[in-house]
Write a protein that holds these residues in place. Structure first.
Motif, PDB file in Angstrom:
ATOM      1  N   VAL A   1      25.024  50.869  50.940  1.00  0.00           N
ATOM      2  CA  VAL A   1      26.467  50.796  50.703  1.00  0.00           C
ATOM      3  C   VAL A   1      26.781  49.359  50.294  1.00  0.00           C
ATOM      4  O   VAL A   1      26.364  48.406  50.964  1.00  0.00           O
ATOM      5  CB  VAL A   1      27.269  51.178  51.968  1.00  0.00           C
ATOM      6  N   TYR A   2      27.521  49.217  49.182  1.00  0.00           N
ATOM      7  CA  TYR A   2      27.841  47.889  48.655  1.00  0.00           C
ATOM      8  C   TYR A   2      29.232  47.453  49.074  1.00  0.00           C
ATOM      9  O   TYR A   2      30.167  48.262  49.116  1.00  0.00           O
ATOM     10  CB  TYR A   2      27.760  47.885  47.124  1.00  0.00           C
ATOM     11  N   ARG A   3      29.354  46.171  49.345  1.00  0.00           N
ATOM     12  CA  ARG A   3      30.644  45.525  49.573  1.00  0.00           C
ATOM     13  C   ARG A   3      30.833  44.581  48.400  1.00  0.00           C
ATOM     14  O   ARG A   3      30.269  43.482  48.360  1.00  0.00           O
ATOM     15  CB  ARG A   3      30.646  44.805  50.920  1.00  0.00           C
TER      16      ARG A   3
ATOM     17  N   ALA B   1      25.268  43.956  50.802  1.00  0.00           N
ATOM     18  CA  ALA B   1      24.777  45.329  50.790  1.00  0.00           C
ATOM     19  C   ALA B   1      24.300  45.678  52.195  1.00  0.00           C
ATOM     20  O   ALA B   1      23.717  44.849  52.888  1.00  0.00           O
ATOM     21  CB  ALA B   1      23.643  45.492  49.791  1.00  0.00           C
ATOM     22  N   VAL B   2      24.566  46.919  52.596  1.00  0.00           N
ATOM     23  CA  VAL B   2      24.208  47.374  53.937  1.00  0.00           C
ATOM     24  C   VAL B   2      23.381  48.644  53.809  1.00  0.00           C
ATOM     25  O   VAL B   2      23.773  49.586  53.107  1.00  0.00           O
ATOM     26  CB  VAL B   2      25.473  47.647  54.785  1.00  0.00           C
TER      27      VAL B   2
ATOM     28  N   ALA C   1      19.810  47.222  57.947  1.00  0.00           N
ATOM     29  CA  ALA C   1      19.607  45.940  57.271  1.00  0.00           C
ATOM     30  C   ALA C   1      20.888  45.533  56.557  1.00  0.00           C
ATOM     31  O   ALA C   1      21.734  46.378  56.217  1.00  0.00           O
ATOM     32  CB  ALA C   1      18.460  46.032  56.264  1.00  0.00           C
ATOM     33  N   VAL C   2      21.014  44.232  56.332  1.00  0.00           N
ATOM     34  CA  VAL C   2      22.137  43.707  55.571  1.00  0.00           C
ATOM     35  C   VAL C   2      21.641  42.563  54.705  1.00  0.00           C
ATOM     36  O   VAL C   2      20.814  41.750  55.139  1.00  0.00           O
ATOM     37  CB  VAL C   2      23.281  43.225  56.497  1.00  0.00           C
ATOM     38  N   LEU C   3      22.100  42.536  53.458  1.00  0.00           N
ATOM     39  CA  LEU C   3      21.822  41.450  52.525  1.00  0.00           C
ATOM     40  C   LEU C   3      23.155  40.868  52.098  1.00  0.00           C
ATOM     41  O   LEU C   3      24.018  41.594  51.587  1.00  0.00           O
ATOM     42  CB  LEU C   3      21.065  41.967  51.305  1.00  0.00           C
ATOM     43  N   ALA C   4      23.343  39.582  52.310  1.00  0.00           N
ATOM     44  CA  ALA C   4      24.632  38.943  52.023  1.00  0.00           C
ATOM     45  C   ALA C   4      24.453  37.832  51.004  1.00  0.00           C
ATOM     46  O   ALA C   4      23.618  36.944  51.183  1.00  0.00           O
ATOM     47  CB  ALA C   4      25.240  38.389  53.308  1.00  0.00           C
TER      48      ALA C   4
ATOM     49  N   LEU D   1      33.479  50.514  55.509  1.00  0.00           N
ATOM     50  CA  LEU D   1      32.401  49.602  55.150  1.00  0.00           C
ATOM     51  C   LEU D   1      32.476  49.149  53.697  1.00  0.00           C
ATOM     52  O   LEU D   1      32.160  47.998  53.376  1.00  0.00           O
ATOM     53  CB  LEU D   1      31.053  50.283  55.423  1.00  0.00           C
ATOM     54  N   VAL D   2      32.886  50.029  52.799  1.00  0.00           N
ATOM     55  CA  VAL D   2      32.907  49.669  51.377  1.00  0.00           C
ATOM     56  C   VAL D   2      34.020  48.683  51.040  1.00  0.00           C
ATOM     57  O   VAL D   2      34.024  48.104  49.951  1.00  0.00           O
ATOM     58  CB  VAL D   2      33.056  50.925  50.486  1.00  0.00           C
ATOM     59  N   ASP D   3      34.952  48.480  51.940  1.00  0.00           N
ATOM     60  CA  ASP D   3      36.052  47.541  51.703  1.00  0.00           C
ATOM     61  C   ASP D   3      35.601  46.144  52.129  1.00  0.00           C
ATOM     62  O   ASP D   3      35.434  45.870  53.315  1.00  0.00           O
ATOM     63  CB  ASP D   3      37.285  47.958  52.504  1.00  0.00           C
ATOM     64  N   PRO D   4      35.401  45.216  51.175  1.00  0.00           N
ATOM     65  CA  PRO D   4      34.894  43.893  51.538  1.00  0.00           C
ATOM     66  C   PRO D   4      35.878  43.073  52.362  1.00  0.00           C
ATOM     67  O   PRO D   4      35.494  42.051  52.943  1.00  0.00           O
ATOM     68  CB  PRO D   4      34.630  43.231  50.174  1.00  0.00           C
TER      69      PRO D   4
END
Length: 384
Positions: free
Chosen positions: A324-326, A333-334, A344-347, A372-375
């Motif tokens: 899922v992308y923010r 990305a989560v 996992a999370v990539l920021a 979650l999709v709302d940054p």
């Protein structure tokens, strides 16, 4: 136990000494370091040292106060139960910490090539990054991207050659494509393989020649295991350990880059070549050596500074089935399981997502995907 030998004087080795003393061990400790430098951190080598903002990255520790017999320039050459064979003779032990780390993989060919693993490597490479120099970086992983960043900043003409279809493919898969815009000003060659390094550049598979004054291999690293080849110890992609960092040889533990441990959290074996592992695994290993109950079960974490951006990653994305992308200029990305549990999370330039995501992974939290999709919604506020 009267004498513990620590093989490897990087961060993992130093932290092992500190942890042993911190847990009350009063016996002898011998620390072997193959390099002649005093212990230093490796992450700054591809950042501050390579960029010229620092000349070293020595670890702030007092080995004399820790009553450690530090032997620089001494390498381990073999191991049998109770004895480490070194370049200065046999060294008996009651307990042993294997902290020999990893070493860079070199490209085939007789031409000159540089790698970035040691402090000396960093100084040699920094001196070669002069304005106008043609630099070919082979590999668009973490090290390759950071070397390319420094080379571009130094005014070099930079070519990055990557066998996969995106940068960072080995580490984060297709997510690496999101860093493509960062390579502006760099000749990025994807889906391209090097045949060999030759004088004056590299030959590509297919015959094309890429001229270069400097060739840097950034195609990965392998655990340092040669000295253990004849030892009665389980080796497979590193030194195999259980969740306590205990090896198959009595009285021996392994830490840092060379340890392949069992993760209870993700139910798989893991070997992580990053600073966080070297920093934290020694405390569990020291506890295990001293007969205490301790489990090493981290949420793996690492970071990279490249092209003016901070990339941070925590977790183990293969455990998650979807992403899922923010979205935004600063994005993250989560990875989630089928039950929407975060793995996992990539920021990218979103440190708050990293910090909160790491805690949620530790907690095994389930997330509300619509939020979650709302940054603009904090990750911690997405928990179901």
């Amino acid at each position: 136990m009267d004498h513990v030998v620590v093989v490897g004087a990087g961060l993992a080795g130093v932290r092992s000494v500190e942890s042993l003393r911190g847990r009350g061990f009063e016996g002898r400790i011998t620390l072997l370091g193959e390099e002649r430098h005093r212990p230093y951190d490796r992450p700054p080598l591809s950042k501050a040292v390579l960029l010229g903002t620092s000349d070293d990255s020595f670890v702030d520790t007092d080995l004399a106060a820790l009553r450690a017999d530090f032997r620089p320039g001494v390498a381990a050459k073999g191991l049998r139960e109770g004895v480490v064979e070194t370049t200065e003779g046999e060294l008996p032990y009651d307990g042993l910490v294997i902290a020999t780390g990893s070493e860079p993989i070199r490209l085939p060919g007789e031409g000159p090539q540089l790698v970035l693993r040691t402090l000396d490597d960093a100084h040699v490479l920094r001196a070669a990054l002069v304005p106008g120099a043609r630099v070919a970086v082979v590999g668009a992983g973490w090290i390759g991207a950071e070397v390319a960043t420094a080379a571009r900043k130094a005014g070099c003409v930079v070519t990055v050659i990557e066998a996969a279809g995106t940068p960072l493919s080995h580490a984060i898969g297709e997510m690496g494509a999101r860093t493509l815009p960062w390579y502006e000003g760099v000749d990025l060659r994807l889906d391209t393989m090097v045949s060999e390094v030759v004088e004056g550049g590299v030959e590509l598979v297919g015959g094309e020649f890429v001229p270069a004054h400097v060739v840097v291999s950034g195609i990965g690293a392998r655990p340092v295991l040669e000295w253990l080849a004849d030892a009665d110890i389980d080796l497979h992609n590193g030194v195999v350990t259980d969740e306590h960092l205990r090896t198959s040889l009595p009285g021996v533990v392994a830490v840092g880059d060379c340890a392949n441990w069992w993760s209870r959290r993700f139910q798989t074996r893991m070997r992580v070549e990053h600073w966080d592992t070297a920093l934290n695994s020694p405390d569990v290993a020291a506890a295990t050596l001293l007969g205490e109950k301790a489990v090493y079960d981290p949420v793996p974490y690492f970071w990279s500074e490249q092209f003016g951006h901070m990339l941070q990653y925590a977790g183990y994305h293969p455990a998650g089935g979807r992403v899922v992308y923010r979205e935004g200029l600063k994005w993250s990305a989560v990875w989630l399981t089928a039950e929407d549990r975060i793995t996992a999370v990539l920021a990218a330039d979103r440190p708050r997502d990293l910090v909160q995501g790491r805690r949620l992974i530790e907690a095994g939290a389930r997330l509300d995907v619509e939020r979650l999709v709302d940054p603009d919604v904090a990750l911690r506020d997405c928990v179901v």
